[in-house]
Design an enzyme around this catalytic site. Structure first.
Site, PDB file in Angstrom:
ATOM      1  N   SER A   1      17.741  22.995  35.781  1.00 16.50           N
ATOM      2  CA  SER A   1      16.456  22.391  35.447  1.00 16.50           C
ATOM      3  C   SER A   1      15.708  22.160  36.753  1.00 16.50           C
ATOM      4  CB  SER A   1      16.632  21.090  34.663  1.00 16.50           C
ATOM      5  OG  SER A   1      17.568  20.250  35.289  1.00 16.50           O
TER       6      SER A   1
ATOM      7  N   GLU B   1      12.428  20.063  38.574  1.00 20.72           N
ATOM      8  CA  GLU B   1      11.527  18.907  38.408  1.00 20.72           C
ATOM      9  C   GLU B   1      10.207  19.127  39.142  1.00 20.72           C
ATOM     10  OE1 GLU B   1      13.356  14.992  38.618  1.00 20.72           O
ATOM     11  OE2 GLU B   1      11.704  14.324  39.893  1.00 20.72           O
TER      12      GLU B   1
ATOM     13  N   HIS C   1       9.155  12.772  32.003  1.00 20.56           N
ATOM     14  CA  HIS C   1       9.790  11.517  32.392  1.00 20.56           C
ATOM     15  C   HIS C   1       8.947  10.408  31.778  1.00 20.56           C
ATOM     16  CE1 HIS C   1      11.921  13.131  36.240  1.00 20.56           C
ATOM     17  NE2 HIS C   1      11.784  14.087  35.338  1.00 20.56           N
TER      18      HIS C   1
ATOM     19  N   ARG D   1      13.391   3.268  34.173  1.00 23.41           N
ATOM     20  CA  ARG D   1      12.698   1.997  34.330  1.00 23.41           C
ATOM     21  C   ARG D   1      11.437   2.191  35.167  1.00 23.41           C
ATOM     22  NH1 ARG D   1      14.694  -2.470  38.437  1.00 23.41           N
ATOM     23  NH2 ARG D   1      13.679  -0.928  39.760  1.00 23.41           N
TER      24      ARG D   1
ATOM     25  N   ASP E   1       9.529   1.997  39.162  1.00 25.32           N
ATOM     26  CA  ASP E   1       9.298   0.928  40.138  1.00 25.32           C
ATOM     27  C   ASP E   1       7.836   0.535  40.052  1.00 25.32           C
ATOM     28  OD1 ASP E   1      11.905   0.888  41.377  1.00 25.32           O
ATOM     29  OD2 ASP E   1      11.384   2.867  42.139  1.00 25.32           O
TER      30      ASP E   1
ATOM     31  N   ALA F   1      15.862   0.420  32.082  1.00 20.86           N
ATOM     32  CA  ALA F   1      15.803   1.690  31.354  1.00 20.86           C
ATOM     33  C   ALA F   1      16.587   1.596  30.041  1.00 20.86           C
ATOM     34  CB  ALA F   1      16.364   2.805  32.230  1.00 20.86           C
TER      35      ALA F   1
ATOM     36  N   TYR G   1      23.166   7.162  39.976  1.00 21.37           N
ATOM     37  CA  TYR G   1      23.040   7.021  41.431  1.00 21.37           C
ATOM     38  C   TYR G   1      24.404   7.073  42.131  1.00 21.37           C
ATOM     39  CZ  TYR G   1      18.432   5.487  39.994  1.00 21.37           C
ATOM     40  OH  TYR G   1      17.177   5.455  39.425  1.00 21.37           O
TER      41      TYR G   1
ATOM     42  N   HIS H   1      22.236   2.532  43.256  1.00 21.83           N
ATOM     43  CA  HIS H   1      20.824   2.140  43.287  1.00 21.83           C
ATOM     44  C   HIS H   1      20.627   0.991  44.283  1.00 21.83           C
ATOM     45  CE1 HIS H   1      17.081   0.274  41.724  1.00 21.83           C
ATOM     46  NE2 HIS H   1      16.749   1.536  41.520  1.00 21.83           N
TER      47      HIS H   1
ATOM     48  N   LYS I   1      23.408   2.290  29.398  1.00 20.87           N
ATOM     49  CA  LYS I   1      22.343   3.219  29.000  1.00 20.87           C
ATOM     50  C   LYS I   1      22.898   4.255  28.012  1.00 20.87           C
ATOM     51  CE  LYS I   1      20.690   3.969  33.424  1.00 20.87           C
ATOM     52  NZ  LYS I   1      19.703   4.320  34.490  1.00 20.87           N
TER      53      LYS I   1
ATOM     54  N   PHE J   1      11.924   8.741  52.481  1.00 18.56           N
ATOM     55  CA  PHE J   1      12.228   8.693  51.055  1.00 18.56           C
ATOM     56  C   PHE J   1      13.679   8.234  50.822  1.00 18.56           C
ATOM     57  CE2 PHE J   1      12.654  10.765  46.785  1.00 18.56           C
ATOM     58  CZ  PHE J   1      11.792   9.888  46.169  1.00 18.56           C
TER      59      PHE J   1
ATOM     60  N   HIS K   1      20.104  20.129  38.807  1.00 18.12           N
ATOM     61  CA  HIS K   1      18.706  19.739  38.587  1.00 18.12           C
ATOM     62  C   HIS K   1      18.025  19.725  39.955  1.00 18.12           C
ATOM     63  CE1 HIS K   1      15.332  17.487  36.712  1.00 18.12           C
ATOM     64  NE2 HIS K   1      15.305  16.797  37.840  1.00 18.12           N
TER      65      HIS K   1
ATOM     66  N   LYS L   1       7.164  23.458  44.597  1.00 18.59           N
ATOM     67  CA  LYS L   1       7.147  24.639  45.475  1.00 18.59           C
ATOM     68  C   LYS L   1       8.171  25.659  44.990  1.00 18.59           C
ATOM     69  CE  LYS L   1       5.577  22.471  49.699  1.00 18.59           C
ATOM     70  NZ  LYS L   1       5.902  21.141  50.121  1.00 18.59           N
TER      71      LYS L   1
HETATM   72  P1  FAD Z   1      17.693   1.067  35.520  1.00 19.29           P
HETATM   73  O1  FAD Z   1      18.739   1.912  34.911  1.00 19.29           O
HETATM   74  O2  FAD Z   1      17.023   0.066  34.654  1.00 19.29           O
HETATM   75  O3  FAD Z   1      18.348   0.343  36.791  1.00 19.29           O
HETATM   76  C1  FAD Z   1      17.540  -0.345  37.737  1.00 19.29           C
HETATM   77  C2  FAD Z   1      18.372  -1.343  38.505  1.00 19.29           C
HETATM   78  O4  FAD Z   1      18.699  -2.442  37.652  1.00 19.29           O
HETATM   79  C3  FAD Z   1      19.712  -0.814  39.014  1.00 19.29           C
HETATM   80  O5  FAD Z   1      19.989  -1.459  40.236  1.00 19.29           O
HETATM   81  C4  FAD Z   1      20.706  -1.233  37.941  1.00 19.29           C
HETATM   82  O6  FAD Z   1      22.018  -1.402  38.465  1.00 19.29           O
HETATM   83  C5  FAD Z   1      20.107  -2.565  37.492  1.00 19.29           C
HETATM   84  N1  FAD Z   1      20.314  -2.841  36.068  1.00 19.29           N
HETATM   85  C6  FAD Z   1      20.240  -1.973  35.039  1.00 19.29           C
HETATM   86  N2  FAD Z   1      20.434  -2.603  33.866  1.00 19.29           N
HETATM   87  C7  FAD Z   1      20.611  -3.922  34.169  1.00 19.29           C
HETATM   88  C8  FAD Z   1      20.841  -5.083  33.397  1.00 19.29           C
HETATM   89  N3  FAD Z   1      20.942  -5.034  32.061  1.00 19.29           N
HETATM   90  N4  FAD Z   1      20.956  -6.282  34.040  1.00 19.29           N
HETATM   91  C9  FAD Z   1      20.863  -6.367  35.396  1.00 19.29           C
HETATM   92  N5  FAD Z   1      20.651  -5.282  36.177  1.00 19.29           N
HETATM   93  C10 FAD Z   1      20.520  -4.071  35.574  1.00 19.29           C
HETATM   94  N6  FAD Z   1      10.495   6.842  39.007  1.00 19.29           N
HETATM   95  C11 FAD Z   1       9.238   6.960  38.509  1.00 19.29           C
HETATM   96  O7  FAD Z   1       8.418   6.039  38.679  1.00 19.29           O
HETATM   97  N7  FAD Z   1       8.849   8.070  37.800  1.00 19.29           N
HETATM   98  C12 FAD Z   1       9.693   9.100  37.539  1.00 19.29           C
HETATM   99  O8  FAD Z   1       9.321  10.083  36.902  1.00 19.29           O
HETATM  100  C13 FAD Z   1      11.039   9.020  38.061  1.00 19.29           C
HETATM  101  N8  FAD Z   1      11.939  10.001  37.825  1.00 19.29           N
HETATM  102  C14 FAD Z   1      13.240   9.862  38.272  1.00 19.29           C
HETATM  103  C15 FAD Z   1      14.186  10.855  37.949  1.00 19.29           C
HETATM  104  C16 FAD Z   1      15.498  10.725  38.362  1.00 19.29           C
HETATM  105  C17 FAD Z   1      16.498  11.800  37.991  1.00 19.29           C
HETATM  106  C18 FAD Z   1      15.896   9.603  39.160  1.00 19.29           C
HETATM  107  C19 FAD Z   1      17.303   9.498  39.661  1.00 19.29           C
HETATM  108  C20 FAD Z   1      14.967   8.626  39.479  1.00 19.29           C
HETATM  109  C21 FAD Z   1      13.631   8.712  39.022  1.00 19.29           C
HETATM  110  N9  FAD Z   1      12.683   7.730  39.291  1.00 19.29           N
HETATM  111  C22 FAD Z   1      11.399   7.843  38.798  1.00 19.29           C
HETATM  112  C23 FAD Z   1      13.036   6.556  40.113  1.00 19.29           C
HETATM  113  C24 FAD Z   1      13.478   5.361  39.253  1.00 19.29           C
HETATM  114  O9  FAD Z   1      12.410   4.930  38.442  1.00 19.29           O
HETATM  115  C25 FAD Z   1      13.907   4.255  40.200  1.00 19.29           C
HETATM  116  O10 FAD Z   1      15.094   4.609  40.855  1.00 19.29           O
HETATM  117  C26 FAD Z   1      14.020   2.871  39.587  1.00 19.29           C
HETATM  118  O11 FAD Z   1      14.174   1.927  40.654  1.00 19.29           O
HETATM  119  C27 FAD Z   1      15.210   2.662  38.659  1.00 19.29           C
HETATM  120  O12 FAD Z   1      15.071   3.337  37.490  1.00 19.29           O
HETATM  121  P2  FAD Z   1      16.320   3.459  36.466  1.00 19.29           P
HETATM  122  O13 FAD Z   1      15.827   4.147  35.275  1.00 19.29           O
HETATM  123  O14 FAD Z   1      17.492   3.997  37.165  1.00 19.29           O
HETATM  124  O15 FAD Z   1      16.527   1.895  36.175  1.00 19.29           O
END
Ligand code: FAD
Length: 281
Positions: free
Chosen positions: A9, A11, A70, A100, A102, A116, A138, A142, A158, A209, A259, A265
């Site tokens: 895949s 991105e 996404h 989730r 940022d 998420a 991660y 993370h 999740k 980054f 992925h 590019k």
């Molecule tokens: P989560 O899974 O919610 O985790 C976030 C943090 O909270 C982690 O530290 C986790 O350990 C903690 N956590 C999770 N659940 C709980 C809980 N119930 N209680 C307490 N702590 C908890 N960002 C964008 O803005 N747009 C994108 O399109 C995008 N695409 C991405 C694609 C991939 C493949 C990856 C790896 C990252 C992407 N990101 C994107 C970045 C991502 O949004 C960030 O890394 C963000 O900080 C965390 O998202 P997450 O979905 O992993 O969050």
């Protein structure tokens, strides 16, 4: 999946201009030759690129490829998420990368969805089981998580909430990925977790980054990139060697796919695919 035809895949991020869209179409056509399962398109949490995601996804679908938008939930209302998923279902989207996100600097209001996991659960409750939901994982853990173990526990949640598979943040140490997968299996996670692969093309951007997203840049790679930072051909050649070697290592050890973060590019991703012996169709 065979070594010559791994599940792939690619991105993209949503282009911001008509010229960017033209470029993306060209890149998509070039990378489509490697037969990817889908192209994914990122989504800016609380930002201005959200319509761009929809438009890019639509154009990928029209070209005949599968697309996976996404979707981030931080700061989003339930209505916005419902409408967004509905609009994707109207396009006959089969897969969403659920995140989730940022909050952009300055924004503090998190909204209804905290993690998420909440978004995965909401999509399942509202839209049933048909969509394939990907979540982020991660290997270098993370940056906000208290420890690798708690990060994995939250990843497990999740999947329990209804995610089907994972895509990792990029990493350059295959052992980090395999140790992570072993630990995930021990915790009872059986869903496939596909490694995310970031090509190396620029020293300053990659360092910045990696520092932000918590991906570890091994010292020996950082030092060589620093040495080549004003010598683009050498930096790119080194980056290609490092990333191709990483991919071989991953494929030889049975990963469920690759992925690629293409950065919109054609190169160096297509060169890496060629070096891996992935046949163009
Ligand atoms: P989560 O899974 O919610 O985790 C976030 C943090 O909270 C982690 O530290 C986790 O350990 C903690 N956590 C999770 N659940 C709980 C809980 N119930 N209680 C307490 N702590 C908890 N960002 C964008 O803005 N747009 C994108 O399109 C995008 N695409 C991405 C694609 C991939 C493949 C990856 C790896 C990252 C992407 N990101 C994107 C970045 C991502 O949004 C960030 O890394 C963000 O900080 C965390 O998202 P997450 O979905 O992993 O969050």
């Amino acid at each position: 999946m065979s070594t010559n035809h791994p599940e792939l895949s690619f991105e993209f991020f949503p282009p911001r201009s008509p010229k960017g869209f033209e470029n993306l179409n060209e890149v998509r056509a070039n990378l489509a030759k490697f037969g990817p399962t889908f192209f994914s398109v990122t989504y800016g949490a609380g930002g201005s690129t959200q319509d761009g995601t929809y438009d890019a996804v639509k154009s990928i679908l029209h070209s005949g490829s599968q697309a996976a938008p996404h979707l981030t939930c931080v700061g989003a209302s339930r209505d916005l998420i419902r409408d967004t998923v509905r609009s994707y279902l109207e396009l006959e989207i089969k897969r969403i990368v659920v995140l989730r996100g940022d909050l952009p600097g300055g924004m503090v209001e998190r909204g209804y969805f905290k993690f998420a996991e909440d978004l995965v659960r909401f999509i399942r409750e509202e839209f049933g089981e048909d969509l394939h939901l990907e979540v982020a994982a991660y290997p270098d853990f993370h940056p906000e998580s208290a420890s690798p173990l708690t990060d994995l526990q939250y990843l497990k949640r999740k999947f329990e909430a209804g995610a089907n598979s994972g895509i990792t943040q990029y990493f350059y140490n295959a052992d980090s990925y395999f140790a992570f997968i072993d630990e995930a299996h021990r915790m009872g996670i059986s869903a496939p977790i596909v490694p995310g692969v970031m090509p190396i093309t620029n020293f300053a951007t990659l360092v910045r980054f990696s520092d932000t997203c918590g991906a570890e840049l091994p010292r020996w790679i950082r030092a060589r990139l620093e040495q080549y930072q004003y010598d683009e051909p050498s930096l790119k050649a080194f980056g290609l060697d490092v990333v191709t070697h990483l991919c071989f290592d991953l494929l030889d050890n049975g990963v469920p796919g690759l992925h690629f973060y293409s950065l919109n590019k054609t190169e160096p991703v297509s060169e890496i695919c060629r070096r891996l012996g992935i046949e163009e169709q």
